[in-house]
Design an enzyme around this catalytic site. Structure first.
Site, PDB file in Angstrom:
ATOM      1  N   ASP A 196       2.014 -25.937 -16.825  1.00  0.00           N
ATOM      2  CA  ASP A 196       2.062 -25.363 -15.565  1.00  0.00           C
ATOM      3  C   ASP A 196       3.214 -25.672 -14.673  1.00  0.00           C
ATOM      4  O   ASP A 196       3.333 -26.945 -14.456  1.00  0.00           O
ATOM      5  CB  ASP A 196       0.746 -25.466 -14.696  1.00  0.00           C
ATOM      6  CG  ASP A 196       0.846 -24.796 -13.405  1.00  0.00           C
ATOM      7  OD1 ASP A 196       1.532 -23.852 -13.253  1.00  0.00           O
ATOM      8  OD2 ASP A 196      -0.109 -25.001 -12.404  1.00  0.00           O
ATOM      9  N   ILE A 197       4.105 -24.687 -14.163  1.00  0.00           N
ATOM     10  CA  ILE A 197       5.259 -25.383 -13.370  1.00  0.00           C
ATOM     11  C   ILE A 197       5.262 -24.204 -12.097  1.00  0.00           C
ATOM     12  O   ILE A 197       5.509 -23.136 -12.370  1.00  0.00           O
ATOM     13  CB  ILE A 197       6.557 -24.988 -14.314  1.00  0.00           C
ATOM     14  CG1 ILE A 197       6.394 -25.701 -15.325  1.00  0.00           C
ATOM     15  CG2 ILE A 197       7.672 -25.416 -13.377  1.00  0.00           C
ATOM     16  CD1 ILE A 197       7.597 -25.652 -16.254  1.00  0.00           C
ATOM     17  N   ASP A 198       5.206 -24.944 -11.043  1.00  0.00           N
ATOM     18  CA  ASP A 198       5.143 -24.141  -9.774  1.00  0.00           C
ATOM     19  C   ASP A 198       6.528 -24.401  -8.965  1.00  0.00           C
ATOM     20  O   ASP A 198       7.139 -25.426  -8.755  1.00  0.00           O
ATOM     21  CB  ASP A 198       4.173 -24.967  -8.839  1.00  0.00           C
ATOM     22  CG  ASP A 198       3.656 -23.984  -7.834  1.00  0.00           C
ATOM     23  OD1 ASP A 198       4.376 -23.308  -7.036  1.00  0.00           O
ATOM     24  OD2 ASP A 198       2.512 -23.897  -7.397  1.00  0.00           O
ATOM     25  N   HIS A 219      -2.656 -11.062  -8.888  1.00  0.00           N
ATOM     26  CA  HIS A 219      -2.648 -12.289  -7.621  1.00  0.00           C
ATOM     27  C   HIS A 219      -2.773 -11.603  -6.361  1.00  0.00           C
ATOM     28  O   HIS A 219      -2.580 -10.611  -6.079  1.00  0.00           O
ATOM     29  CB  HIS A 219      -1.051 -12.883  -7.419  1.00  0.00           C
ATOM     30  CG  HIS A 219      -1.208 -14.230  -6.806  1.00  0.00           C
ATOM     31  ND1 HIS A 219      -1.484 -14.252  -5.504  1.00  0.00           N
ATOM     32  CD2 HIS A 219      -0.956 -15.278  -7.220  1.00  0.00           C
ATOM     33  CE1 HIS A 219      -1.168 -15.351  -5.077  1.00  0.00           C
ATOM     34  NE2 HIS A 219      -0.762 -16.442  -5.900  1.00  0.00           N
ATOM     35  N   ARG A 233       2.997 -15.029  -8.326  1.00  0.00           N
ATOM     36  CA  ARG A 233       3.585 -15.383  -7.075  1.00  0.00           C
ATOM     37  C   ARG A 233       4.760 -16.231  -7.355  1.00  0.00           C
ATOM     38  O   ARG A 233       6.025 -15.843  -6.792  1.00  0.00           O
ATOM     39  CB  ARG A 233       2.515 -15.979  -6.226  1.00  0.00           C
ATOM     40  CG  ARG A 233       3.044 -15.936  -4.791  1.00  0.00           C
ATOM     41  CD  ARG A 233       1.771 -16.640  -4.011  1.00  0.00           C
ATOM     42  NE  ARG A 233       2.121 -16.455  -2.435  1.00  0.00           N
ATOM     43  CZ  ARG A 233       1.253 -16.926  -1.625  1.00  0.00           C
ATOM     44  NH1 ARG A 233       0.239 -17.663  -1.980  1.00  0.00           N
ATOM     45  NH2 ARG A 233       1.453 -16.802  -0.407  1.00  0.00           N
ATOM     46  N   GLU A 252     -15.169 -20.462 -22.403  1.00  0.00           N
ATOM     47  CA  GLU A 252     -15.587 -20.316 -20.820  1.00  0.00           C
ATOM     48  C   GLU A 252     -14.597 -19.704 -20.379  1.00  0.00           C
ATOM     49  O   GLU A 252     -13.312 -19.761 -20.423  1.00  0.00           O
ATOM     50  CB  GLU A 252     -15.654 -22.034 -20.348  1.00  0.00           C
ATOM     51  CG  GLU A 252     -15.947 -21.755 -18.744  1.00  0.00           C
ATOM     52  CD  GLU A 252     -15.761 -22.949 -18.033  1.00  0.00           C
ATOM     53  OE1 GLU A 252     -15.841 -22.934 -16.920  1.00  0.00           O
ATOM     54  OE2 GLU A 252     -15.407 -23.980 -18.474  1.00  0.00           O
ATOM     55  N   CYS A 262      14.604 -19.949  -0.670  1.00  0.00           N
ATOM     56  CA  CYS A 262      13.187 -19.883  -0.115  1.00  0.00           C
ATOM     57  C   CYS A 262      12.640 -21.171  -0.296  1.00  0.00           C
ATOM     58  O   CYS A 262      13.197 -22.232  -0.381  1.00  0.00           O
ATOM     59  CB  CYS A 262      12.568 -19.278  -1.697  1.00  0.00           C
ATOM     60  SG  CYS A 262      13.389 -17.764  -1.993  1.00  0.00           S
TER      61      CYS A 262
END
Length: 452
Positions: free
Chosen positions: A144-146, A364, A197, A75, A157
């Site tokens: 996934d690490i944000d 992005h 990002r 997919e 920041c």
């Protein structure tokens, strides 16, 4: 063959450069609207051949054991301009994918699982029996690490911003997960990618990883889930002390403790800003120690003769850690360091086989940056501010002197990132895939056959 840059007609996202006498020269792509640049990006720069080599896993017809329908059952989800979400896209090969990208020009591409049947034809199997059921059968194990999940422990920041001062937190996450996945689980083929990002993604692509059930994926993700979030202002952690689990002990000694002293304390100035001072003190269940150090910090005086920004936090930490050690509270020292620096996973992304995740080499839409790979052997060298933008890459193609050559990523600074992709991931993966398919062929040949 791409036309020479000097003959091109600029789009709405381009501006014409002029020389000192006002003559029109090479068109220049502006950083403005990213979506206006995407058709050129997909046509000239997107590495669709290298993506196909990855996602086909050797099922490209070159080996007799290959499944010619394998890639078609994957997919792809396109997010079109205007946030139009189009799921269950499928393609027979890389050329079909390339054609669709140029025609539909998605703002984002997400990858889903490999299904039991072609996902575009899923409705045809809705009334079929269990043998034809539309269900995911294979998917990379993903993480996934944000960086926004670290907002309570960074001062440089917040929200979507990221810089070199807070990047060490991502460096720690990559080192800990990469080592754990390789050494503790035996996985070999890992692709680390900058999200474009404020975060990072990891794709574990071994056959064993792709075949994991949802329950097994949850177990692997929970193995790394030491950080449990914040509740009522308190950081929740799940580890024993002093007899730490081998994963935590290795991570603490080899990664977190050195990084805390060398990077986080001085660069985030942890004990010089009230927000982070209070974060540290909230993890100390000793009112007298908290009162003493809060009062000393409020006076804003040098500590042990040190007053320079950054170095002052290190000096204050040594004094605080000494008091905690003398009070037999070494567990609190570990809690603070682990609470600030241990990887903060979005664990739900890892648990389900059918969870979508943004594909590498997307652009992005807010920053214009390409989602480039990261070398897991040296994540500390990665600079999020040095990641190329789509406008930058298109301008590099325009400036290329070899205008008689077909335009591609080879002629731009993207080559550096593609070299990382090939050397740290794709070449090793293809060796393993070839060996797996050859083994499958031998097993098939050795199966007993009935004589009629």
């Amino acid at each position: 063959m791409a036309p020479a840059a000097s003959t091109r007609v600029p789009s709405s996202a381009e501006a014409m450069e002029r020389d000192e006498v006002g003559r029109t020269t090479t068109p220049k792509f502006d950083e403005g609207c990213v979506q206006d640049l995407m058709k050129s990006y997909y046509s000239l720069l997107f590495p669709w051949k290298e993506m196909y080599r990855w996602l086909s896993y050797g099922n490209d017809g070159k080996l007799p054991q290959a499944d010619p329908n394998y890639f078609r059952k994957r997919e792809f989800c396109f997010t079109l301009d205007g946030d139009i979400f189009v799921r269950y896209q499928s393609f027979g090969n890389g050329e079909e994918l390339f054609k669709a990208l140029k025609e539909k020009v998605p703002a984002k591409i997400d990858l889903g699982p490999v299904y039991s049947v072609d996902p575009q034809k899923r409705s045809s199997y809705a009334s079929s029996g269990p043998q034809k059921a539309f269900t995911p059968i294979e998917r990379e194990l993903v993480f996934d690490i944000d960086m926004t999940d670290y907002d309570d422990v960074r001062a440089c920041c917040d929200q979507a911003s990221i810089c070199a001062k807070c990047w060490p937190l991502m460096t720690a996450a990559i080192k800990i997960l990469d080592t754990g996945l390789r050494e503790d689980f035996g996985f070999r083929n890992l692709l680390w990618v900058f999200s474009g990002r404020r975060g990072i993604h990891c794709w574990v692509c071994d056959q064993r990883a792709r075949n994991l059930s949802d329950e097994q994926r949850s177990a692997v993700a929970n193995y790394f889930a030491v950080y449990k979030g914040v509740e009522a202002g308190k950081t929740k952690l799940d580890f024993t002390y002093p007899n730490m689990h081998p994963l935590v002990d290795r991570s603490y000694k080899q990664v977190l403790l050195p990084m805390w002293k060398e990077n986080v304390l001085p660069q985030q100035r942890v004990l010089e800003t009230q927000k982070l001072q209070e974060k540290v003190l909230s993890m100390i269940p000793d009112e007298e120690i908290c009162r003493k150090h809060r009062e000393q910090w409020a006076q804003n005086r040098p500590c042990n003769g040190v007053s320079e920004p950054g170095a002052l936090s290190v000096a204050r930490w040594e004094k605080l850690a000494g008091d905690l050690a003398r009070a037999n509270k070494r567990r609190i020292i570990a809690d603070i360091i682990v609470g600030f620096t241990y990887p903060r996973l979005d664990i739900d992304v890892s648990k389900k086989m059918n969870h979508l995740l943004k594909a590498p080499f997307c652009v992005h839409p807010k920053t214009g940056k390409v989602c480039v790979p990261i070398d897991p052997k040296s994540p500390e060298d990665f600079d999020p501010d040095a990641v190329p933008t789509v406008a930058q890459l298109l301008n590099e193609i325009n400036r290329c002197e070899k205008s008689d050559q077909p335009a591609s990523w080879h002629q731009t600074s993207m080559k550096e990132w593609m070299d990382i992709y090939l050397a740290t991931f794709l070449e090793g993966l293809q060796e393993d895939v070839k060996a797996d398919l050859q083994k499958k062929g031998r097993q098939t040949a050795e199966m007993p056959r009935a004589d009629w």
